[in-house]
Design a protein around this motif. Sequence first.
Motif, PDB file in Angstrom:
ATOM      1  N   TYR A 153       0.893  -1.123  -0.151  1.00  0.00           N
ATOM      2  CA  TYR A 153      -0.134  -0.026   0.225  1.00  0.00           C
ATOM      3  C   TYR A 153       1.000   1.268  -0.066  1.00  0.00           C
ATOM      4  O   TYR A 153       0.573   2.150  -0.767  1.00  0.00           O
ATOM      5  CB  TYR A 153      -0.818   0.134   1.469  1.00  0.00           C
ATOM      6  CG  TYR A 153      -2.137  -0.644   1.041  1.00  0.00           C
ATOM      7  CD1 TYR A 153      -3.298  -0.228   0.300  1.00  0.00           C
ATOM      8  CD2 TYR A 153      -2.433  -1.977   1.726  1.00  0.00           C
ATOM      9  CE1 TYR A 153      -4.402  -1.179   0.136  1.00  0.00           C
ATOM     10  CE2 TYR A 153      -3.565  -2.819   1.552  1.00  0.00           C
ATOM     11  CZ  TYR A 153      -4.596  -2.384   0.878  1.00  0.00           C
ATOM     12  OH  TYR A 153      -5.630  -3.099   0.732  1.00  0.00           O
ATOM     13  N   ALA A 154       1.887   1.088   1.021  1.00  0.00           N
ATOM     14  CA  ALA A 154       2.692   2.397   0.989  1.00  0.00           C
ATOM     15  C   ALA A 154       3.454   2.762  -0.327  1.00  0.00           C
ATOM     16  O   ALA A 154       3.583   3.821  -0.891  1.00  0.00           O
ATOM     17  CB  ALA A 154       3.889   2.413   2.049  1.00  0.00           C
ATOM     18  N   THR A 155       4.090   1.653  -1.064  1.00  0.00           N
ATOM     19  CA  THR A 155       4.706   1.583  -2.218  1.00  0.00           C
ATOM     20  C   THR A 155       3.717   2.357  -3.410  1.00  0.00           C
ATOM     21  O   THR A 155       4.060   3.202  -4.374  1.00  0.00           O
ATOM     22  CB  THR A 155       5.392   0.370  -2.657  1.00  0.00           C
ATOM     23  OG1 THR A 155       6.325  -0.088  -1.716  1.00  0.00           O
ATOM     24  CG2 THR A 155       6.187   0.550  -4.029  1.00  0.00           C
ATOM     25  N   GLY A 156       2.510   1.629  -3.297  1.00  0.00           N
ATOM     26  CA  GLY A 156       1.701   2.094  -4.518  1.00  0.00           C
ATOM     27  C   GLY A 156       1.254   3.720  -4.362  1.00  0.00           C
ATOM     28  O   GLY A 156       1.395   4.477  -5.134  1.00  0.00           O
ATOM     29  N   LEU A 157       0.893   4.052  -3.194  1.00  0.00           N
ATOM     30  CA  LEU A 157       0.779   5.504  -2.891  1.00  0.00           C
ATOM     31  C   LEU A 157       1.917   6.356  -2.832  1.00  0.00           C
ATOM     32  O   LEU A 157       1.889   7.252  -3.814  1.00  0.00           O
ATOM     33  CB  LEU A 157       0.446   5.713  -1.283  1.00  0.00           C
ATOM     34  CG  LEU A 157       0.118   7.154  -0.979  1.00  0.00           C
ATOM     35  CD1 LEU A 157      -1.332   7.706  -1.682  1.00  0.00           C
ATOM     36  CD2 LEU A 157      -0.124   7.058   0.658  1.00  0.00           C
ATOM     37  N   PHE A 158       3.255   5.896  -2.711  1.00  0.00           N
ATOM     38  CA  PHE A 158       4.306   6.671  -3.126  1.00  0.00           C
ATOM     39  C   PHE A 158       4.396   6.725  -4.615  1.00  0.00           C
ATOM     40  O   PHE A 158       4.757   7.809  -5.096  1.00  0.00           O
ATOM     41  CB  PHE A 158       5.445   5.951  -2.425  1.00  0.00           C
ATOM     42  CG  PHE A 158       6.749   6.619  -2.988  1.00  0.00           C
ATOM     43  CD1 PHE A 158       7.136   7.442  -2.315  1.00  0.00           C
ATOM     44  CD2 PHE A 158       7.540   5.886  -3.979  1.00  0.00           C
ATOM     45  CE1 PHE A 158       8.456   8.384  -2.652  1.00  0.00           C
ATOM     46  CE2 PHE A 158       9.046   6.502  -4.156  1.00  0.00           C
ATOM     47  CZ  PHE A 158       9.341   7.543  -3.639  1.00  0.00           C
ATOM     48  N   GLU A 169       4.280  10.079  -9.649  1.00  0.00           N
ATOM     49  CA  GLU A 169       3.772  10.345 -10.948  1.00  0.00           C
ATOM     50  C   GLU A 169       3.084  11.570 -11.175  1.00  0.00           C
ATOM     51  O   GLU A 169       2.854  12.245 -12.125  1.00  0.00           O
ATOM     52  CB  GLU A 169       2.867   8.873 -11.377  1.00  0.00           C
ATOM     53  CG  GLU A 169       3.870   7.947 -11.537  1.00  0.00           C
ATOM     54  CD  GLU A 169       2.952   6.511 -11.688  1.00  0.00           C
ATOM     55  OE1 GLU A 169       1.851   6.548 -11.573  1.00  0.00           O
ATOM     56  OE2 GLU A 169       3.500   5.498 -11.696  1.00  0.00           O
ATOM     57  N   GLN A 170       2.154  11.689  -9.963  1.00  0.00           N
ATOM     58  CA  GLN A 170       1.225  13.046 -10.121  1.00  0.00           C
ATOM     59  C   GLN A 170       1.873  14.263  -9.705  1.00  0.00           C
ATOM     60  O   GLN A 170       1.065  15.307  -9.656  1.00  0.00           O
ATOM     61  CB  GLN A 170      -0.053  12.565  -9.334  1.00  0.00           C
ATOM     62  CG  GLN A 170      -1.012  11.407  -9.690  1.00  0.00           C
ATOM     63  CD  GLN A 170      -2.198  11.342  -8.922  1.00  0.00           C
ATOM     64  OE1 GLN A 170      -2.645  12.197  -8.330  1.00  0.00           O
ATOM     65  NE2 GLN A 170      -2.763  10.181  -9.307  1.00  0.00           N
ATOM     66  N   GLN A 184      -4.946  15.776   0.679  1.00  0.00           N
ATOM     67  CA  GLN A 184      -4.738  15.258  -0.892  1.00  0.00           C
ATOM     68  C   GLN A 184      -5.842  14.065  -1.226  1.00  0.00           C
ATOM     69  O   GLN A 184      -6.053  13.191  -0.361  1.00  0.00           O
ATOM     70  CB  GLN A 184      -3.395  14.794  -1.169  1.00  0.00           C
ATOM     71  CG  GLN A 184      -2.345  15.843  -1.112  1.00  0.00           C
ATOM     72  CD  GLN A 184      -2.661  16.718  -2.594  1.00  0.00           C
ATOM     73  OE1 GLN A 184      -2.701  16.263  -3.564  1.00  0.00           O
ATOM     74  NE2 GLN A 184      -2.481  17.957  -2.247  1.00  0.00           N
ATOM     75  N   GLU A 185      -6.384  14.342  -2.174  1.00  0.00           N
ATOM     76  CA  GLU A 185      -7.611  13.374  -2.960  1.00  0.00           C
ATOM     77  C   GLU A 185      -6.713  11.726  -3.074  1.00  0.00           C
ATOM     78  O   GLU A 185      -7.454  10.713  -2.582  1.00  0.00           O
ATOM     79  CB  GLU A 185      -8.136  13.745  -4.295  1.00  0.00           C
ATOM     80  CG  GLU A 185      -9.197  12.911  -4.454  1.00  0.00           C
ATOM     81  CD  GLU A 185     -10.503  13.179  -3.763  1.00  0.00           C
ATOM     82  OE1 GLU A 185     -11.221  12.470  -3.543  1.00  0.00           O
ATOM     83  OE2 GLU A 185     -10.669  14.334  -3.348  1.00  0.00           O
ATOM     84  N   LEU A 186      -5.589  11.830  -3.451  1.00  0.00           N
ATOM     85  CA  LEU A 186      -4.803  10.529  -3.477  1.00  0.00           C
ATOM     86  C   LEU A 186      -4.841   9.819  -2.257  1.00  0.00           C
ATOM     87  O   LEU A 186      -4.906   8.640  -2.213  1.00  0.00           O
ATOM     88  CB  LEU A 186      -3.418  10.974  -4.229  1.00  0.00           C
ATOM     89  CG  LEU A 186      -2.560   9.583  -4.498  1.00  0.00           C
ATOM     90  CD1 LEU A 186      -3.280   8.906  -5.936  1.00  0.00           C
ATOM     91  CD2 LEU A 186      -1.124  10.117  -4.993  1.00  0.00           C
ATOM     92  N   LEU A 187      -4.270  10.584  -1.110  1.00  0.00           N
ATOM     93  CA  LEU A 187      -4.211   9.794   0.042  1.00  0.00           C
ATOM     94  C   LEU A 187      -5.636   9.438   0.568  1.00  0.00           C
ATOM     95  O   LEU A 187      -5.799   8.559   0.950  1.00  0.00           O
ATOM     96  CB  LEU A 187      -3.599  10.885   1.289  1.00  0.00           C
ATOM     97  CG  LEU A 187      -3.587  10.432   2.380  1.00  0.00           C
ATOM     98  CD1 LEU A 187      -2.903   8.940   2.568  1.00  0.00           C
ATOM     99  CD2 LEU A 187      -3.057  11.236   3.749  1.00  0.00           C
ATOM    100  N   LEU A 188      -6.709  10.532   0.243  1.00  0.00           N
ATOM    101  CA  LEU A 188      -7.887  10.009   0.822  1.00  0.00           C
ATOM    102  C   LEU A 188      -8.567   8.666   0.117  1.00  0.00           C
ATOM    103  O   LEU A 188      -9.008   7.851   0.690  1.00  0.00           O
ATOM    104  CB  LEU A 188      -9.233  10.989   0.669  1.00  0.00           C
ATOM    105  CG  LEU A 188      -8.823  12.139   1.413  1.00  0.00           C
ATOM    106  CD1 LEU A 188      -9.637  13.491   1.043  1.00  0.00           C
ATOM    107  CD2 LEU A 188      -9.122  11.875   3.040  1.00  0.00           C
ATOM    108  N   ASN A 189      -8.193   8.820  -1.082  1.00  0.00           N
ATOM    109  CA  ASN A 189      -8.566   7.406  -1.979  1.00  0.00           C
ATOM    110  C   ASN A 189      -7.891   6.156  -1.621  1.00  0.00           C
ATOM    111  O   ASN A 189      -8.462   5.100  -1.599  1.00  0.00           O
ATOM    112  CB  ASN A 189      -8.423   7.818  -3.710  1.00  0.00           C
ATOM    113  CG  ASN A 189      -9.320   8.517  -4.229  1.00  0.00           C
ATOM    114  OD1 ASN A 189     -10.328   8.851  -3.382  1.00  0.00           O
ATOM    115  ND2 ASN A 189      -8.857   9.237  -5.243  1.00  0.00           N
TER     116      ASN A 189
END
Length: 178
Positions: free
Chosen positions: A10-15, A20-21, A70-75
């Motif tokens: 999960y951490a790697t995916g979020l990172f 990328e964004q 950040q929307e990314l973290l919430l998602n």
Amino acid sequence: MSRSIVAERYATGLFKAAQEQGVLLAVHTDVRELQAALDGNKDFGELMSLPQLSLIKKRELIANVLPGAQELLLNALYVMLDADRMDELSDVLEDFHQLANDASGVAEATVYATRPLTEQEETAISSAFAHKVGKQSLQIQTIIEPKLIGGIRLQIGNQIFDSSISSKLAKLERTLIG
């Protein structure tokens, strides 16, 4: 990194998504805020594990805890919630923090001193020791420890640099006694 493969994924995916964004710094800031909130309130984890609370209510709770995040973290949090992985949250945040620090060339350091350090002293310590651990800078947390008498003890990961008077006196004592 944590010992949990799930948390690491999960951490790697979020990172990677944050990189990328182009929002890595903003997500990292939100992760630190969330970690501080979790450290200050142990009931959050219990609320997330309550079966009586619907997923919608849990999502609302997350959104209320992190207004403006950040929307990314919430998602990512919503995905963890949907997969019933909120018990891994603390490890995910810790792993993400480590990945973000590594990417930016920062290491976390703990300085034990007899008094609070000035900003200039922290900067000097950071520049003097960061290269010794292959980093560009140190993020310093100071812990007051009067037993040191003077000087500092610096811990970066599992490395300790000790220039305290108490350790020098102990070394002198061992030398004199034999």
